[in-house]
Design an enzyme around this catalytic site. Structure first.
Site, PDB file in Angstrom:
ATOM      1  CE1 TYR A  56      -3.725   1.986  -0.091  1.00 30.95           C
ATOM      2  CE2 TYR A  56      -4.470   0.579   1.840  1.00 30.95           C
ATOM      3  CZ  TYR A  56      -4.896   1.667   0.653  1.00 30.95           C
ATOM      4  OH  TYR A  56      -6.170   2.242   0.689  1.00 30.95           O
ATOM      5  CD  GLU A  63      -4.265   6.081   0.783  1.00 29.45           C
ATOM      6  OE1 GLU A  63      -5.538   6.123   0.232  1.00 29.45           O
ATOM      7  OE2 GLU A  63      -4.069   6.496   1.868  1.00 29.45           O
ATOM      8  CG  ASP A 123      -7.822  10.442 -24.878  1.00 26.41           C
ATOM      9  OD1 ASP A 123      -6.815   9.654 -24.786  1.00 26.41           O
ATOM     10  OD2 ASP A 123      -8.998  10.486 -24.597  1.00 26.41           O
ATOM     11  CB  THR A 181      -3.745   3.317 -22.419  1.00 24.02           C
ATOM     12  OG1 THR A 181      -3.610   3.157 -23.817  1.00 24.02           O
ATOM     13  CG2 THR A 181      -5.219   3.849 -21.983  1.00 24.02           C
ATOM     14  CE  LYS A 230      -6.684   1.953 -26.139  1.00 21.21           C
ATOM     15  NZ  LYS A 230      -6.628   2.027 -24.647  1.00 21.21           N
ATOM     16  NE  ARG A 255      -7.136  -3.670 -19.696  1.00 20.27           N
ATOM     17  CZ  ARG A 255      -7.651  -3.433 -20.805  1.00 20.27           C
ATOM     18  NH1 ARG A 255      -6.775  -4.387 -21.822  1.00 20.27           N
ATOM     19  NH2 ARG A 255      -8.121  -2.668 -21.352  1.00 20.27           N
TER      20      ARG A 255
END
Length: 412
Positions: free
Chosen positions: A59, A61, A205, A231, A234, A240
């Site tokens: 974890y 953050e 984008d 992303t 692709k 992902r």
């Protein structure tokens, strides 16, 4: 203790045979069919290894050096490595690699630059715009006022005159350039010019072409856009996920828009896998791959047109092709189902200035498998024969299985 993939599979079979069967089935599906989805690819074994690493347990953050949890020394090192590699790969002053997806990245870009109710100019959904470009059911359509520009009815290319006219009329706070179904290069210089003319931010984008940018096979939006959203899967062949690239003066706004505004803890195993993918994309072998992906797409587009499909814009500059199958006597949704039965996996998309849906294809995955232009011609012929009804999908599936076996995604 290091556990081999074979032993991992055996452990899963013994602990959870039901899920093991599902994963085995998906592996077999990928191995025996052709992945012609423009949004999918095969990651390297190294990327998969990072995804299954011990960082999946961590974890973290916050950002390197400023975490909300202890024990983050290696998480910090992994994220710093991913950031530095992304900056070097794309020539960006700042990179945020925590975004969970392309949509998360776009949300963060809007949060960094806009306020609810602001006007945004973006490619309309019927012309290839993404859900985050103003779809009524998406956060973008609910929180902002979107105005859609389109493509020319004759050429299929972005209508630059319309873009400028709408920008001057509506004076948007931001202009978005990018698409999920536009096969040509975006003129980022033109969009920068219009954005400056009306005092708007420019958001690129680049979810689809960013992998081609990494390999020098597509123009880089980074020098032109205020924020680039992308992303990491692709064409880029990473896990992902998403990322944002921006100038140094926007770095704090972008980072705070990702965390704590739109996301919580980073997926550190995915961040590590992004670092692996960025490293791979910086190699000469990846440059060869990116250019071959485009060559394969152009060959596939030409072969589809020769078979009677109407290819949007007459071809492609990228890994992506959109085509109308109706001249072969079938609509887009029916075509997709028939082709999937034959082992040719692709998707539907909107066709500009048309009532029906078309097909969207991509060559990223099959190029990763090692296929070339010769195989693209074969695939186009098989696809057209299935759609015409000349080849039964079950019979075609055997041809697909044979071709896929000759080019396994993970030969070792």
């Amino acid at each position: 203790m290091t556990v081999s993939p074979a032993l991992e599979a055996d452990l899963l079979r013994r602990q959870d045979p039901e899920l093991a069967d599902i994963l085995r089935g998906e592996r077999e599906r990928q191995r025996t069919t052709l992945q012609l989805s423009a949004a999918e690819n095969f990651t390297s074994p190294a990327v998969l290894a990072a995804l299954g690493s011990a960082l999946a347990n961590k974890y973290a953050e916050g950002y390197p050096g400023a975490r909300h949890h202890g024990g983050c020394a290696y998480a910090d090192a992994a994220e710093r490595l991913a950031v530095e590699r992304a900056k070097a790969l794309f020539g960006a002053e700042h990179a945020n690699v925590q975004a969970h997806s392309g949509s998360s990245a776009v949300l963060a870009a809007y949060a960094a630059l806009l306020r609810p109710g602001d006007t945004v100019l973006a490619l309309g959904l019927p012309h290839g715009g993404h859900l985050t470009h103003g779809a009524p059911g998406n956060f973008s359509g609910r929180w902002f006022r979107f105005v859609g520009y389109g493509v020319d009815a004759e050429s299929g290319l972005v209508d630059h005159d319309q873009v400028r006219s709408l920008a001057l009329t509506h004076r948007p706070k931001a202009i978005v350039c990018g698409s999920i179904a536009y096969p040509r290069h975006i003129d980022h210089g033109f969009f920068r010019e219009v954005a400056d003319e009306v005092g708007a931010h420019l958001i690129a984008d680049a979810a689809h072409p960013i992998g081609l940018v990494a390999g020098g096979a597509a123009p880089n939006p980074v020098p032109y856009a205020d924020i680039v959203c992308a992303t990491t899967h692709k064409v880029l062949r990473g896990p992902r996920g998403g990322m944002l690239l921006c100038r140094a003066e926007l770095a704090e706004r972008v980072d705070r828009a990702v965390f704590p505004f739109t996301q919580g803890g980073a997926q550190m195993h995915t961040v590590a896998a992004k670092a692996v993918a960025f490293g791979e994309a910086a190699t000469p072998a990846y440059t060869v791959y990116a250019h071959q992906t485009v060559a394969n797409a152009r060959a596939l587009a030409a072969a589809l047109a020769a078979e009677g499909l109407v290819v949007t814009t007459g071809g492609t500059d990228t890994h992506l092709i959109t085509a109308d199958p109706s001249p072969l006597g079938v609509d887009g949704r029916t075509a997709r189902g028939r082709l999937e039965a034959a082992g040719l996996v692709l998707e539907c998309c909107a066709l500009p200035h048309a009532d029906d849906r078309g097909l969207r294809l991509g060559t990223a995955a099959v190029t990763t498998q090692g296929m070339g232009t010769r195989e693209m011609t074969f695939v186009a012929g098989l696809l057209a024969s299935v759609l015409r009804g000349g080849t039964d999908p079950a019979r075609a599936r055997e041809d697909v299985r044979e071709l896929a076996a000759a080019f396994p995604p993970y030969p070792h």
